[in-house]
Scaffold this motif. Structure first.
Motif, short mmCIF file in Angstrom:
data_model
loop_
_atom_site.label_atom_id
_atom_site.label_comp_id
_atom_site.label_asym_id
_atom_site.label_seq_id
_atom_site.Cartn_x
_atom_site.Cartn_y
_atom_site.Cartn_z
N UNK A 1 0.83 -1.20 0.00
CA UNK A 1 0.00 0.00 0.00
C UNK A 1 0.87 1.25 0.00
N UNK A 2 1.95 1.19 0.74
CA UNK A 2 2.87 2.32 0.80
C UNK A 2 3.55 2.53 -0.55
N UNK A 3 3.98 1.43 -1.17
CA UNK A 3 4.61 1.52 -2.49
C UNK A 3 3.64 2.14 -3.49
N UNK A 4 2.37 1.75 -3.41
CA UNK A 4 1.34 2.36 -4.28
C UNK A 4 1.31 3.87 -4.10
N UNK A 5 1.38 4.29 -2.86
CA UNK A 5 1.34 5.74 -2.57
C UNK A 5 2.53 6.46 -3.19
N UNK A 6 3.70 5.84 -3.11
CA UNK A 6 4.90 6.45 -3.71
C UNK A 6 4.71 6.59 -5.21
N UNK A 7 4.20 5.52 -5.82
CA UNK A 7 4.02 5.51 -7.27
C UNK A 7 3.02 6.60 -7.66
N UNK A 8 1.95 6.70 -6.90
CA UNK A 8 0.95 7.74 -7.14
C UNK A 8 1.57 9.13 -7.05
N UNK A 9 2.26 9.35 -5.93
CA UNK A 9 2.80 10.68 -5.69
C UNK A 9 3.83 11.06 -6.75
N UNK A 10 4.56 10.08 -7.23
CA UNK A 10 5.56 10.37 -8.24
C UNK A 10 4.97 10.40 -9.64
N UNK A 11 3.68 10.16 -9.73
CA UNK A 11 2.98 10.30 -10.99
C UNK A 11 3.41 9.32 -12.05
N UNK A 12 3.89 8.16 -11.62
CA UNK A 12 4.36 7.20 -12.60
C UNK A 12 3.21 6.59 -13.39
N UNK A 13 2.05 6.52 -12.76
CA UNK A 13 0.90 5.92 -13.41
C UNK A 13 -0.30 6.82 -13.22
N UNK A 14 -1.18 6.84 -14.21
CA UNK A 14 -2.43 7.54 -13.99
C UNK A 14 -3.30 6.65 -13.10
#
Ligand code: GTP
Length: 597
Positions: A21-34
């Motif tokens: 869940x934390x990794x998802x948040x990082x990916x979201x915040x870094x805008x790697x995926x819509x």
């Protein structure tokens, strides 16, 4: 330079403490995926993994982060498996990083596996950033958990970040700390290539995909590379990174993490922990720490329907393409026919493989009780390593039987310490350390692995109401008064139930096992005698009485269609039975060894 703005880190967390869940948040915040592309928990790629909620194969993502200082940083977040069976993969993943986040569920506290992984991280000189996750939960106890981190792990935790992967609290703060505290990768871009293999897996389209951390030099398509431990040469076809979607890049430079495709036919050709170097300009030495992983737990697997044997072999071969730790070799049992003796890193690894064989390959398998590897010294001075008790030489040819011991660390709240110690002592454990901390105790035992493959984890959970956690590693072989116990059914030895057991426990366990088998073996048309024996000496006997005539009449009352229906129904229910001599024996009977009283 670009290298100065790279940060490589892992997340160390116990299962369920919120790593994905934390990794998802990082990916979201870094805008790697819509948002739309964002499947749940992108780091876990296999279905079965998602269902079990356990990360099996390490994967890595590259993220671009604009920090508060206005600079753009490249992060490589390297996934690590959280379970004790996969500790070598964890240590390789950590060796590829300069830092790690220690994520602890603020409502649960520190768990043994995370402690073990933190020690590994510290051995690799990683900068560790403590994070208390799930701070949104009313049951969160940040003060207690901070104290545990300080006392058990030995890390200052006064400034541990309070975070919630659920509501997003603390996420940016974590990434800022990553930028500030974790050093940029060192390494010389001009030096000969040295790249650490963090993971490798087989992809039907791409062939073997090798995930590497480039320590020195660089990797690019067209380059000829060599595996330093394996001694094999390949031509690099493609290099790329996961964002988490795979994206090709023109090179993997010093300090980066990415994947290589190089026409490698199986993962045997690129083992985790090996070093890749340039074939025409090789590095003087490989990176430290490569070792072959050894299977520690073995079991015999047999197709219920012997016609499935070839399909079973193919399935094992396919699984092995992705899992260098899975071992198997053909085995014949008088009782069970043709099957394979399979070796695993541990019990969880075994369960996962068995489940995949059944689900992905639709195989109905019967398994024997798991065993460990024994070291046998014969009277001729020969040393044998045996995982199948049925293969033990006759007693008069054995000088010594040595069993594997593990060193285990158990972390348990103080009020359950008593029962945990009792359990370890019952299992022939020897206490080596005891350390009191905040509210938990770290107790270390040396235990025979064959006592642990029984039902140790289940018992540990049950005596501690689920609070105890444990990690372990192989420690050494030790000679002991071990004997082979055989089970006879109507006078015939059932080789799949042979068992190596400590002499002092043999009689009691023999009686328990015979009595359990009596309950598990269904009544037949004749009497069934169950005996436990050591050598020629019978130590226990039970009888399954014959079925009564009227019961038979009721079931199989002459009507052939009815009988067939009954048989079909039985088949549907996939009752795992194996005909041994004249007696039908259910799967449960082969695992009866596993339960202790
Ligand atoms: P593995 O992949 O099995 O190693 O687990 P994990 O550590 O990745 O845990 P995961 O991210 O799957 O989270 C476990 C459970 O905790 C899930 O049900 C999450 O929704 C939940 N969870 C994760 N972070 C938080 C949090 O900050 N607050 C709350 N309340 N729940 C969380």
């Amino acid at each position: 330079s670009e290298q100065e703005r790279i940060r490589n880190f892992s997340i160390i967390a116990h299962v369920d403490h919120g790593k994905s869940t934390l990794a998802d948040q990082f990916i979201r915040l870094c805008g790697a995926l819509s948002e739309r592309e964002m499947a749940n928990q992108v780091l876990d790629s296999m279905d079965i993994e998602r269902e079990r909620g356990i990360t099996i194969k390490a994967q890595s993502v590259r993220l671009q982060y604009r920090a508060d200082d206005g600079q753009d940083y490249t992060f490589h977040l390297i996934d690590t498996p959280g379970h004790v069976d996969f500790s070598y993969e964890v240590s390789r993943s950590l060796a590829a990083c300069e830092g790690a986040l220690l994520v602890v569920d603020a409502s649960q506290g520190v768990e043994a596996q995370s402690v073990a992984n933190c020690y590994t991280a510290l051995e690799h000189d990683l900068e560790i950033i403590p994070v208390l996750n799930k701070i949104d939960l009313p049951a969160a106890e940040p003060d207690r958990v901070r104290r545990e981190i300080e006392e058990i792990v030995g890390l200052p935790a006064a400034n541990a970040i309070l975070a919630s992967a659920k509501d997003g609290r603390g996420i940016r703060e974590i990434l800022e700390q990553v930028v500030q505290d974790i050093p940029a990768p060192r390494g010389d871009p001009a030096a000969p290539l040295q790249a650490l293999i963090i993971d490798s897996w087989f992809d039907n389209y791409l062939g073997t995909v090798v995930l590497v951390r480039v320590m020195n030099g660089s990797l690019r398509p067209g380059q000829k590379i060599r595996t330093m431990a394996g001694g094999k040469e390949y031509l690099v076809e493609k290099t790329g990174v996961f964002t988490p979607k795979p994206v090709h890049v023109s090179a993997l430079d010093t300090g980066t993490v990415g994947f290589v495709i190089a026409g490698i036919r199986s993962i045997e050709g690129a083992r985790v922990g090996d070093t890749l170097t340039d074939a025409s300009r090789p590095a003087p030495a490989p990176l430290p720490g490569f070792r072959e992983v050894q299977a520690q737990v073995f079991t015999g697997l047999y197709p219920i329907d012997s016609a499935d044997y070839e399909r079973f072999r193919e399935a094992l071969q396919k699984l092995r393409l992705n899992d260098a730790a899975l071992q198997f070799e053909p085995e014949t049992s008088q009782a069970l026919g043709f099957g394979f003796r399979c070796g695993f890193l541990g019990l969880l690894h075994m369960e996962i493989i068995q489940e995949r064989l059944e689900r992905e390959y639709q195989l109905d398998l019967l398994s024997t009780a798991p065993t460990v590897v024994y070291e046998i010294e014969t009277t001729d001075g020969e040393i044998l390593h045996l995982s199948n008790p049925a293969e033990l030489p006759p007693t008069n040819r054995i000088r010594e039987i040595r069993e594997p011991l593990i060193r285990s660390n158990i972390l348990v709240p103080e009020k359950y310490l008593g029962p945990v110690i009792t359990l370890c002592e019952e299992r022939r454990g020897r206490q080596v350390n005891l350390q009191f901390t905040g509210g938990q105790v770290m107790v270390s035992y040396e235990l025979p692995l064959n006592e642990v493959v029984l039902d140790f984890f289940d018992r540990l959970k049950s005596v501690s109401r689920g609070y105890a956690s444990m990690d372990y590693e192989f420690s050494r072989f030790q000679a002991g008064p071990l004997v082979k116990m055989d089970i006879l059914i109507n006078g015939e030895k059932l080789d799949a139930l042979s068992w190596i057991v400590h002499r002092d426990f043999a009689e009691r366990r023999g009686r328990e096992l015979a009595s359990r088998l009596k309950d598990l073996i269904p009544r037949q048309m004749f009497e069934v005698a169950i005996q436990a024996a050591i050598g020629a000496k019978i130590i226990a006997r039970e009888t399954v009485k014959a079925m009564r005539k009227d019961v038979l009449a009721k079931c199989y009352g002459g009507d052939i269609t009815r009988k067939r229906k009954l048989l079909e129904k039985q088949k549907e229910g996939k009752k795992r039975m194996k005909q041994v001599g004249r007696v039908e024996i259910p799967q449960e009977a082969f695992l009866a060894i596993l339960q202790t009283e």
